[in-house]
Design a protein around this motif. Structure first.
Motif, mmCIF file in Angstrom:
data_model
loop_
_atom_site.group_PDB
_atom_site.id
_atom_site.type_symbol
_atom_site.label_atom_id
_atom_site.label_comp_id
_atom_site.label_asym_id
_atom_site.label_seq_id
_atom_site.Cartn_x
_atom_site.Cartn_y
_atom_site.Cartn_z
ATOM 1 N N ILE A 46 49.891 62.375 -6.208
ATOM 2 C CA ILE A 46 49.682 63.466 -6.879
ATOM 3 C C ILE A 46 48.207 63.493 -6.925
ATOM 4 O O ILE A 46 47.390 64.828 -6.438
ATOM 5 C CB ILE A 46 50.973 63.578 -8.006
ATOM 6 C CG1 ILE A 46 51.360 63.778 -6.960
ATOM 7 C CG2 ILE A 46 50.179 65.208 -8.789
ATOM 8 C CD1 ILE A 46 53.164 63.509 -8.585
ATOM 9 N N ASN A 47 47.981 62.909 -7.221
ATOM 10 C CA ASN A 47 45.970 62.400 -8.399
ATOM 11 C C ASN A 47 45.510 61.110 -8.112
ATOM 12 O O ASN A 47 45.596 60.307 -9.132
ATOM 13 C CB ASN A 47 46.549 62.940 -9.505
ATOM 14 C CG ASN A 47 44.650 62.926 -10.179
ATOM 15 O OD1 ASN A 47 43.870 63.372 -9.316
ATOM 16 N ND2 ASN A 47 44.465 63.459 -11.148
ATOM 17 N N PRO A 48 44.755 61.104 -6.720
ATOM 18 C CA PRO A 48 44.793 60.006 -6.444
ATOM 19 C C PRO A 48 43.242 59.449 -7.791
ATOM 20 O O PRO A 48 43.040 57.895 -7.931
ATOM 21 C CB PRO A 48 43.511 60.408 -5.429
ATOM 22 C CG PRO A 48 44.028 61.433 -4.659
ATOM 23 C CD PRO A 48 44.653 62.526 -5.850
ATOM 24 N N ALA A 49 43.353 60.215 -8.698
ATOM 25 C CA ALA A 49 42.709 59.613 -10.024
ATOM 26 C C ALA A 49 42.367 59.295 -10.786
ATOM 27 O O ALA A 49 42.065 58.672 -11.803
ATOM 28 C CB ALA A 49 41.929 61.368 -10.715
ATOM 29 N N ALA A 50 44.632 59.512 -11.083
ATOM 30 C CA ALA A 50 45.294 58.667 -12.162
ATOM 31 C C ALA A 50 45.011 59.096 -13.523
ATOM 32 O O ALA A 50 44.774 58.864 -14.176
ATOM 33 C CB ALA A 50 44.975 57.316 -12.127
ATOM 34 N N ASP A 59 52.145 76.940 -3.513
ATOM 35 C CA ASP A 59 51.637 76.582 -2.100
ATOM 36 C C ASP A 59 51.388 74.853 -1.661
ATOM 37 O O ASP A 59 50.381 74.881 -0.779
ATOM 38 C CB ASP A 59 50.416 77.150 -1.260
ATOM 39 C CG ASP A 59 48.595 76.893 -2.388
ATOM 40 O OD1 ASP A 59 49.128 76.167 -3.147
ATOM 41 O OD2 ASP A 59 47.962 77.642 -2.060
ATOM 42 N N GLY A 60 51.246 73.830 -2.361
ATOM 43 C CA GLY A 60 51.393 72.632 -2.629
ATOM 44 C C GLY A 60 49.482 72.528 -3.157
ATOM 45 O O GLY A 60 49.559 71.444 -3.663
ATOM 46 N N MET A 61 49.065 73.200 -3.467
ATOM 47 C CA MET A 61 47.356 73.079 -4.380
ATOM 48 C C MET A 61 47.745 72.290 -5.457
ATOM 49 O O MET A 61 48.196 72.270 -6.090
ATOM 50 C CB MET A 61 46.408 74.344 -4.099
ATOM 51 C CG MET A 61 45.374 73.255 -4.195
ATOM 52 S SD MET A 61 43.696 74.840 -3.990
ATOM 53 C CE MET A 61 44.232 75.571 -5.739
#
Ligand SMILES: N[C@@H](CCC(=O)N[C@@H](CS)C(=O)NCC(=O)O)C(=O)O
Length: 212
Positions: A46-50, A59-61
């Motif tokens: 979901i967020n690679p920056a953790a 819309d998934g953004m």
């Protein structure tokens, strides 16, 4: 829309209080930072920056960063206005966002992440294993004291952080003040009457009380 929150962390708290002040209902998912849920593959997808907050649009953004998320919500729901009504007020809100974030929040974060055992090898937000630097914790304490002096002096002649009415800048300052109170184990409003007057006024707002 879906809001990834964490009740114990300051950055998502800014978004949570903003949503409450706007009177919005947004599906919310609690991410438990203490058990390192944000480091698991499911959340990294979901967020690679953790990090939280994250706002997932229909819309998934996905939007990260509390300021960007609140700006987006303000555009969709302009009333009640929280980010400034004209160029001057908007600039003041952003100016105080930066002052409070760079001088206040980052100073307190330096203390927490460089001194607390829970943040060993996690001295910076994100998946990389940075070591703690104890001298930064010391410096953070000095910097945060200077920041609260500055905010107290400012509030001597300003009712709210960005001027005569409540805005996002007050949410930011309030969340950081509470983060500092918890982290430094001292009340920054002690001996700072203007800061205390303002902190108590923010805390009394019904939306803030209900979402804190
Ligand atoms: N600039 C970001 C900062 C996000 C951030 O630092 N989030 C922290 C919680 S306050 C986090 O997710 N930390 C994860 C960790 O501790 O590893 C924002 O304002 O949203």
């Amino acid at each position: 829309m879906k809001f990834y929150d964490c009740r114990t962390a300051p950055s998502p708290q800014k978004v949570r209080l903003f949503i409450a002040e706007k009177g919005l209902e947004i599906d919310t998912v609690e991410v438990d930072l203490r058990s390192l849920e944000h480091q698991r593959p499911e959340f990294l997808a979901i967020n690679p920056a953790a990090s939280v907050p994250v706002l997932e649009l229909d819309d998934g953004m996905r939007l990260t960063e509390s300021l960007a998320i609140c700006h987006y919500l303000e555009q969709l729901h302009p009333e009640p206005n929280l980010m400034g009504r004209d160029a001057r007020e908007q600039a003041l809100v952003l100016m105080w966002n930066d002052i409070q974030t760079f001088e206040g929040y980052l100073a307190v974060q330096e203390v927490l992440r460089n001194a607390h055992p829970a943040f060993q090898r996690r001295a910076l937000v994100g998946p990389e294993p940075y070591d703690q630097i104890p001298a930064l914790a010391e410096r953070g304490r000095l910097r945060s004291a200077r920041y609260f002096e500055r905010l107290d002096a400012h509030l001597a002649s300003s009712q709210w952080v960005a001027g005569p009415r409540f805005t996002y800048a007050d949410i930011v300052g309030f969340v950081y003040l509470r983060f500092a109170t918890r982290t430094l184990r001292e009340d920054p409003t002690e001996g700072r009457a203007h800061l205390r007057r303002w902190r108590d006024a923010v805390a009394r707002r019904p939306a803030i009380e209900s979402a804190s």
